[in-house]
Every structure is written in C-alpha cells, then in structure tokens.
Design an enzyme around this catalytic site. Sequence first.
Site, PDB file in Angstrom:
ATOM      1  CD  GLU A 167     -20.495  45.833 -19.421  1.00  0.00           C
ATOM      2  OE1 GLU A 167     -20.942  46.818 -19.984  1.00  0.00           O
ATOM      3  OE2 GLU A 167     -19.656  45.063 -19.943  1.00  0.00           O
TER       4      GLU A 167
HETATM    5  C1  NGO Z   1     -17.758  48.841 -20.830  1.00  0.00           C
HETATM    6  C2  NGO Z   1     -17.734  47.333 -20.823  1.00  0.00           C
HETATM    7  C3  NGO Z   1     -16.757  46.751 -21.827  1.00  0.00           C
HETATM    8  C4  NGO Z   1     -16.883  47.440 -23.165  1.00  0.00           C
HETATM    9  C5  NGO Z   1     -16.706  48.930 -22.993  1.00  0.00           C
HETATM   10  C6  NGO Z   1     -16.854  49.674 -24.300  1.00  0.00           C
HETATM   11  C7  NGO Z   1     -16.695  48.140 -18.985  1.00  0.00           C
HETATM   12  C8  NGO Z   1     -16.004  48.223 -17.706  1.00  0.00           C
HETATM   13  N1  NGO Z   1     -17.297  47.073 -19.458  1.00  0.00           N
HETATM   14  O1  NGO Z   1     -16.751  49.165 -19.850  1.00  0.00           O
HETATM   15  O2  NGO Z   1     -16.992  45.379 -21.948  1.00  0.00           O
HETATM   16  O3  NGO Z   1     -15.898  46.946 -24.035  1.00  0.00           O
HETATM   17  O4  NGO Z   1     -17.619  49.458 -22.076  1.00  0.00           O
HETATM   18  O5  NGO Z   1     -16.777  51.047 -24.179  1.00  0.00           O
END
Ligand code: NGO
Length: 516
Positions: A328
């Site tokens: 992300e």
């Molecule tokens: C995503 C995000 C995290 C969140 C999570 C919550 C990934 C790999 N990055 O998973 O920052 O906490 O969802 O479900």
Amino acid sequence: MRLSRLAAALVAALPLVTATASAASSPAPSPIALTSVLPAVAEAQPDPGNDFRITAGTVIVGSGEVAGQLAAALRPATGFALPIGAMPAANAITLRLEPGHGDEGYRLTIRRDGVELLATGRAGLFNGVQTLRQLLPPAIEADTPQRRKWIIPGGTIDDRPRYAYRGTMLDLARHFHTPDEIRTHIDRISRFKINHLHLHLSDDQGWRIRIDAWPRLTEIGGAPGTGVGGDGGGFLTKDDYRGLVRYAADRNITIVPEIDMPGHVNAAQIAYPELTCDGVAPRQRTDMRVGYSTLCVRDEITYRFVEDVIRELAEMTPGPYLHIGGDETFATPHGSYLAFQRRVLPLVEKYGKIPYGWHEIGQSPASATSVLQFWGRERNHPAVATAVAAGAKVIMSPADHTYLDMEYDLLTPGGLDWAGAIEVSTAYGWDPATLLPGIPATSILGVEAPLWSETLRTEDDIEFLAFPRLVAIAELGWSPRVTHDWASFRTRLGAYGPRWVRDGVRFHRSPEIRWS
Ligand code: NGO
C-alpha cells in the site's frame, strides 16, 4: 430341584463374571478415533484392539527436551508422576530419533504395551506430541487431577507437512500486545503445528521494537497513546524480543519480524523528521487509514536508517526471513518504489536473511530471490506471476480466506469487513496450490493467516478472531490435499471445542460447527 436351579443360575452368571473380570484388566476402547486429529494426519492405520492406557506406572522414555514437554503436558490432569527415563521400559511412551521421517514428520505407534514416537529431529517429535495430546480425552487439558481412564487409541500414524511454512501474524503496531499475551498465543497456535509467527512491528500508528541506533523510534513511537484511537502503546525491548524468539523456538515456531516500508512509516517520521523529504514531522495519526506516508526515497539518510534497522533486526533473529512490508505505498511514486526496492532487498541478503514482503514487492525485478506474501483478493496477478517466473517464492494469505481480522458475519463483534465476512467454511474452502493461476505448486512455500489488530485490544479479542478459523488455515498448510473434506473437518473441530473450554480460550462458537 432347588439346588439344581441354584447351580443353573450360577452357571448363567459365570460368563458375566468372566466378562467383568476381563474388562477390568483390558481398558474400555478409546472413544477417540485415531483420525480425529487437527490438522488431519497424512496416514492413519487404526488398530482398535490395541489401545494404550496411561497409568500411575507409565514412564516417559527419551533424553531430549520434548520428553519433558510431554510429561509437563500430561502430569496435571492425570496426577501421575510420569518420570522420565533414558532406558527402554515397559508401560512407556518412548520418544526416539531416527532418520527418514523428514524435517517435521513423525511416526506414532500405539499398542497395548506401549507408545513409540519416532522422528528425524526435535521438530517432528514436537509435532508428534501435539498429535498424542489430541488422542487423549479433552479432560487432559485440565490443570488439576481428573479421576478417569487415560486411553490412547491403538494404531499407527505416519504424518508429515504438505508445506514447510505454516504461519500466522500478530500486528503489534495498531494495538500493542505484551510479551505475556504473545507467549499465550504461541502456546495456543503451536497445538496445531503452526511453525511461523510473523510480528508486524511498525506502522503509521506506532513503532514496537527497540532499535539502538534510532532510540526515538520506540521512545516516541512506542509511547502511550500510539494505538489505534489513541489506545495503549508500548514496545518490545531487545530482551523481550529475544525471549520471545526462544520461547517460540521451544514450540517449533520461528519468529518472522516485519518492519513495514517505504509506506506505513508515519510513526518513524514523527520520531525522526529527517526521514521525510521536507524534513517536517508529520502529525500523529491513530486512525485506521492506510497509504498516506512514505520514506524519502531520494535521500541517503533513508538508507542509513533502513540498513541500521535491518542489521539490528537480523542480529536478534535466528530465523531465515526478514519481512520488509512494501504494501500500500500509494504515496510513493512507482519509479521511486522500484528504486527503493533495488537498494533495500539486497540489504536484507547482506545481513544473511531471505527478503520477505507483501506481494507488491514482486513489482521489483530485485525480488527474484525473495518471498512474496500474496494478500490480494483478485486472482490474476501478472506482477506476481512474473516475479515467480524469475524465481520468487510465494506464501499464500489471500485476504478473503485467511485474514483473521475480518468479521465472521454481520452479527459477531469485532473485525473489519473490507475483504468480506469469513466464516470457518470460507477459511477452509480453498486450495493454496491452485488459487492463483500460473503459479506452479513448487513455488508455494505455504500459508499464513494474518491477524491485523485495528479492532483488537485484549487477549480475548485475539482468541475470538483467531479461533477456530486459524485451525482451518493450519490444516490447509499441514494436511495432504487428499484429506481435504469439510464434513470431516467440521466434525473434528466440533469435538475440539471442549479442549478450548478447559483451556479458557474464548473461541467463536461458529454456527457452522456442531460443538460437542
Ligand atoms: C491490509 C493492509 C493493512 C491493514 C489490513 C487490515 C495489508 C497487507 N495491508 O493488508 O495495513 O491493517 O489490510 O485488514
């Protein structure tokens, strides 16, 4: 006449007397089937006439640490001394090393005159002991003596894992969990042959592991109020971390540390504003948004920081993997992301570790010697396929099947919902080998169920979201695909419930399961 009637009555009673006498000398059959184990065993040959009964005279034979662990697990509920000896003995549970059972496999032979557990190494013995514990009645979980017969069903089990990596993750950044809570969790997950615990140690909200070269990371990023919503806070000292590594290793679990970068770094940038491109500290954020922070990819200080962190983490981590996040990074331009990974992935190898990251690192050609943690919901992933073709390996954590922080359904408390509701059948109903088209089975190292902690504070919260779903993921990771069978899994899981009750685990009583 009267006399002969009496004689006839006596004769009629005789077989009954004999039957009672023989019942006293050979145990009633075990109510537990050899095939009832979670995760399902690879091969089992029941031998119903050959049950073993643990008695006050039973000894444990074996010289290693696992013999002690077995004795410690069985003594409280049985109330027996279960002394440990090194010499062969009758009425014994014998643990012995012997080549040929693989890294983690074992053979368990249960006969009326004794139990024998064979494995190539300590890991296999530990796994065999977990199986043995499940073959005893649930009352074996009690911590005070229970008056009952302790019978283990006769037969032979030959067992070994489908995948080398069977993991789960705790997110200490969104809500900190104390070393005690982590140890309790380790105890619980190790019962199901989970062998990796990934710790998400940094994120926008907080920084949870001491780094000597950059002390403000935890002084500021681990301060009270750095959890989601301004809750809690806290961090692991190096001694805490090393202690957890040892505690986990004793239970066949390897700790996998993660520092998330180049995104998810707001806490680090508050502590060290020089890690931003404009040198200005951002404001503290304890909301649940993601994707707004990024390290300054063009500044050299970024790489000094990253290298110090990787070096110090590698120094206290005996396991092979070091996770560098990489997810992300909406605030990092694509070219900068690639430039960052080109420098950082080799740094992990410089300190002797295998680079591991969320699947986004697969966009970088430098990821060919890395492990990608696939967490997507979409099934077509050209960047992942390209990285795998170049040599990268994959650990499967598809969010819509393995994310333990998703809610079970609309009614149960806790959890997020962005990847959908995940009931036990959804956690169980997929195959790691075929989920992603174009990824050969040989590139898949295993499975991991992440438990993000935005909505979780206490140990009870952890247990409720992890159990029983984590057991489904453990079975996908351990058991051969031919054993995959929802009807069988749900029966075995239902029968496990009383063990959690005895053990004080606040699990979700999923309506999909008929709990005993
Ligand atoms: C995503 C995000 C995290 C969140 C999570 C919550 C990934 C790999 N990055 O998973 O920052 O906490 O969802 O479900």
